[in-house]
Design an enzyme around this catalytic site. Structure first.
Site, PDB file in Angstrom:
ATOM      1  N   CYS A 163       0.223  32.984  11.624  1.00  0.00           N
ATOM      2  CA  CYS A 163       0.512  33.737  12.835  1.00  0.00           C
ATOM      3  C   CYS A 163       1.102  32.878  13.935  1.00  0.00           C
ATOM      4  O   CYS A 163       0.508  32.753  15.011  1.00  0.00           O
ATOM      5  CB  CYS A 163      -0.755  34.422  13.293  1.00  0.00           C
ATOM      6  SG  CYS A 163      -1.268  35.617  12.062  1.00  0.00           S
ATOM      7  N   GLU A 164       2.195  32.239  13.646  1.00  0.00           N
ATOM      8  CA  GLU A 164       2.966  31.620  14.721  1.00  0.00           C
ATOM      9  C   GLU A 164       4.400  31.372  14.275  1.00  0.00           C
ATOM     10  O   GLU A 164       4.668  31.154  13.083  1.00  0.00           O
ATOM     11  CB  GLU A 164       2.292  30.355  15.246  1.00  0.00           C
ATOM     12  CG  GLU A 164       2.074  29.244  14.265  1.00  0.00           C
ATOM     13  CD  GLU A 164       1.413  28.055  14.969  1.00  0.00           C
ATOM     14  OE1 GLU A 164       0.177  28.097  15.098  1.00  0.00           O
ATOM     15  OE2 GLU A 164       2.118  27.131  15.387  1.00  0.00           O
ATOM     16  N   GLY A 223       1.821   5.082  -0.575  1.00  0.00           N
ATOM     17  CA  GLY A 223       1.144   6.363  -0.796  1.00  0.00           C
ATOM     18  C   GLY A 223       2.158   7.412  -1.218  1.00  0.00           C
ATOM     19  O   GLY A 223       2.226   7.838  -2.363  1.00  0.00           O
ATOM     20  N   TYR A 238       6.816  17.090  11.815  1.00  0.00           N
ATOM     21  CA  TYR A 238       7.814  16.005  11.830  1.00  0.00           C
ATOM     22  C   TYR A 238       9.250  16.504  11.658  1.00  0.00           C
ATOM     23  O   TYR A 238      10.161  15.686  11.514  1.00  0.00           O
ATOM     24  CB  TYR A 238       7.545  14.992  10.698  1.00  0.00           C
ATOM     25  CG  TYR A 238       6.091  14.657  10.464  1.00  0.00           C
ATOM     26  CD1 TYR A 238       5.349  13.971  11.426  1.00  0.00           C
ATOM     27  CD2 TYR A 238       5.459  15.018   9.281  1.00  0.00           C
ATOM     28  CE1 TYR A 238       4.014  13.675  11.202  1.00  0.00           C
ATOM     29  CE2 TYR A 238       4.123  14.711   9.052  1.00  0.00           C
ATOM     30  CZ  TYR A 238       3.407  14.048  10.024  1.00  0.00           C
ATOM     31  OH  TYR A 238       2.085  13.753   9.805  1.00  0.00           O
ATOM     32  N   GLU A 246       0.824  -1.223   0.000  1.00  0.00           N
ATOM     33  CA  GLU A 246       0.000   0.000   0.000  1.00  0.00           C
ATOM     34  C   GLU A 246       0.852   1.265   0.000  1.00  0.00           C
ATOM     35  O   GLU A 246       0.857   2.016   0.976  1.00  0.00           O
ATOM     36  CB  GLU A 246      -0.886   0.014   1.258  1.00  0.00           C
ATOM     37  CG  GLU A 246      -1.825  -1.160   1.391  1.00  0.00           C
ATOM     38  CD  GLU A 246      -2.551  -1.176   2.729  1.00  0.00           C
ATOM     39  OE1 GLU A 246      -2.069  -0.555   3.699  1.00  0.00           O
ATOM     40  OE2 GLU A 246      -3.597  -1.821   2.798  1.00  0.00           O
TER      41      GLU A 246
HETATM   42  N1  LLP Z   1      -1.269   1.825   4.636  1.00  0.00           N
HETATM   43  C1  LLP Z   1      -1.701   2.262   5.835  1.00  0.00           C
HETATM   44  C2  LLP Z   1      -2.576   1.409   6.643  1.00  0.00           C
HETATM   45  C3  LLP Z   1      -1.310   3.519   6.297  1.00  0.00           C
HETATM   46  O1  LLP Z   1      -1.724   3.944   7.493  1.00  0.00           O
HETATM   47  C4  LLP Z   1      -0.467   4.341   5.496  1.00  0.00           C
HETATM   48  C5  LLP Z   1      -0.042   5.650   5.951  1.00  0.00           C
HETATM   49  C6  LLP Z   1      -0.071   3.843   4.237  1.00  0.00           C
HETATM   50  C7  LLP Z   1      -0.480   2.584   3.848  1.00  0.00           C
HETATM   51  C8  LLP Z   1       0.794   4.635   3.294  1.00  0.00           C
HETATM   52  O2  LLP Z   1       2.026   4.967   3.835  1.00  0.00           O
HETATM   53  P1  LLP Z   1       3.107   5.713   2.892  1.00  0.00           P
HETATM   54  O3  LLP Z   1       3.500   4.724   1.813  1.00  0.00           O
HETATM   55  O4  LLP Z   1       2.454   6.902   2.297  1.00  0.00           O
HETATM   56  O5  LLP Z   1       4.201   6.076   3.815  1.00  0.00           O
HETATM   57  N2  LLP Z   1       1.367  12.333   7.506  1.00  0.00           N
HETATM   58  C9  LLP Z   1       2.608  11.596   7.551  1.00  0.00           C
HETATM   59  C10 LLP Z   1       2.454  10.198   7.029  1.00  0.00           C
HETATM   60  C11 LLP Z   1       1.360   9.410   7.718  1.00  0.00           C
HETATM   61  C12 LLP Z   1       1.182   8.034   7.124  1.00  0.00           C
HETATM   62  C13 LLP Z   1      -0.083   7.438   7.603  1.00  0.00           C
HETATM   63  N3  LLP Z   1      -0.358   6.145   7.086  1.00  0.00           N
HETATM   64  C14 LLP Z   1       3.680  12.367   6.789  1.00  0.00           C
HETATM   65  O6  LLP Z   1       3.389  13.450   6.280  1.00  0.00           O
HETATM   66  O7  LLP Z   1       4.821  11.934   6.715  1.00  0.00           O
END
Ligand code: LLP
Length: 444
Positions: free
Chosen positions: A371-372, A303, A344, A301
């Protein structure tokens, strides 16, 4: 906007390694992505603006499909979703991972086949579950014991739903504490060690309308090493063997989640996808052989690794302030369109575009307009010493978890998304305006 001939000038010292593959240099400090000049996009669509290179997204999908030819590759919609993105992902033959009724409904109404969708979530609302069942999602990934009876009841005695169980394999990995999900002590999944996962599995097997197709884990995000995945996979296969021993059933699917790391600045490490595919395949075959288990179908999966490098954020410089030793370059966006540095501590590599500077470089901190004081987009980066209001800054690797995490802070409004492809730019998502805020504000 179409540029027919893009005269390239020779590469200087500047490094475009983390930019979309279609990126080319134009005369006078210009840059084009997908054959379209970024400066022209800023003129036409105003700033801040997000540019997404359709060719880069689709090429990344194809790279995944080639590396994992026998595995479903589910794009994690939380990284970035729009109707065009849904179409690209569908056309490239990927599946989708969603985690809310909103993501799910957007995808299905944009024509995505529901059976290729997996629904996640540590706290699924009644609306999430109702929408998933109504639209017919392929799998629901169970993340807590209480969900089992709720989903079974919603499915009804004559219904049928495929489900998986999210397991915590006890592997710590990821680019930051907030995005490590493979060990206990965080909210996701069911434990492998305290019997939580086994208990949930037994409970699901007792519900005839739920079909348990396999196990799922997602150990974290922005992971750049293959090793944690291999360790997690071994433990997941161990659990599959124990399920077989306890219940006499062989689960046919194993979803190893996403988390594949990318470089945000030149020289940073990224996860080696080919090595990941090879090692997961080998480890799966070996551990299954050792446990005398039929090899389950592996799913992944990703992203960030699909959407991230395809995006570029464009900002206009509004103010340059010299304070003691520091130079602050303030732009017209900030933490409302990219909260990632504040959340992060992520470092980005902004770059001046659309003007050639001969002034040499100096260290500056790019800040937003909010504003921070924590509204910093890029601390201590090298920028031309003559940077001034009106200049255009572009930030590469802006396609994942920026707009999808954008907020309405200070009512600045979320930026538009512009797709570039084959020398053409088109608006995918329009800019959020005061009218949008006003129309939601229904009280007085
Ligand atoms: N599968 C599940 C169940 C997940 O919770 C996530 C991401 C993915 C796949 C995809 O992960 P990726 O390949 O995109 O790393 N907001 C954070 C990242 C949070 C990821 C949450 N879950 C950031 O900006 O780094």
């Amino acid at each position: 906007m179409t540029i027919t001939a893009l005269p390239e000038i020779p590469a200087g010292t500047d490094d475009l390694s983390i930019w979309p593959a279609s990126t080319t240099r134009l005369p006078h400090g210009g840059l084009a992505v997908g054959g379209v000049s970024l400066a022209e996009i800023a003129e036409r669509f105003d700033t801040p603006a997000y540019v997404v290179d359709e060719g880069e997204v689709r090429e990344r999908c194809r790279t995944y499909r080639a590396a994992f030819p026998d595995s479903p590759v589910l794009y994690a919609a939380k990284a970035f979703l729009s109707r065009a993105m849904v179409r690209w992902i569908r056309k490239e033959g990927l599946g989708l991972d969603v985690c809310s009724a909103g993501e799910l409904e957007l995808a299905v109404t944009a024509g995505f086949p529901p059976e290729r969708i997996v629904l996640h979530g540590n706290a699924k609302s009644p609306r999430d579950i109702e929408t998933a069942l109504r639209l017919g999602v392929g799998r629901i990934v169970i993340d807590s014991p209480a969900e089992i009876a709720r989903i079974a009841a919603s499915v009804g005695p004559r219904g049928h739903q495929k489900v998986m169980v999210r397991v915590v394999p006890g592997v710590s990995a990821g680019g930051h504490d907030k995005i490590r999900t493979g060990t206990e002590g965080q909210k996701f999944g069911l434990s492998l060690t305290d019997g939580g996962a086994q208990h949930a599995i037994a409970k699901i097997l007792g519900q005839p309308q739920l079909e348990l197709t396999g196990l799922h884990c997602h150990i974290g995000s922005q992971i750049t090493e293959v090793k944690p995945y291999v360790v997690a996979l071994r433990r997941m296969v161990g659990l599959m063997a124990r399920v077989r021993d306890a219940h006499g059933i062989v689960l046919p699917e194993l979803d190893m989640g996403g988390g594949h790391g990318i470089a945000y600045r030149p020289g940073e490490p990224a996860l080696d996808l080919t090595a990941l595919a090879r090692k997961l395949r080998t480890e799966l075959a070996e551990s299954c052989a050792a446990a005398r288990l039929a090899v389950p179908r592996l799913a992944i999966e990703p992203g960030r690794a699909i959407a991230g490098p395809a995006g570029v954020a464009l900002y206009r410089v509004l103010a340059v302030k010299h304070t003691g030793e520091k130079v602050f370059v303030a732009v017209d966006g900030g933490m409302s369109d990219n909260p990632r540095p504040a959340l992060y501590g992520v470092r980005y590599a902004p770059r001046l575009v659309g003007r050639h500077s001969t002034a040499g470089v100096r260290t500056a901190t790019v800040v937003g307009r909010h504003c921070e004081a924590g509204d910093v987009l890029a601390a201590d980066v090298e920028l031309p010493a003559d940077i001034h209001p009106g200049d255009l800054l572009a930030v590469p690797v802006a396609g994942a978890y920026q707009l999808s995490m954008a907020s309405g802070y200070n009512l600045v409004g979320r930026p538009p998304v512009i797709a570039v492809h084959e020398a053409t730019a088109r608006l995918l998502v329009r800019r959020e305006t005061l009218d949008d805020f006003r129309s939601r504000d229904v009280g007085d």
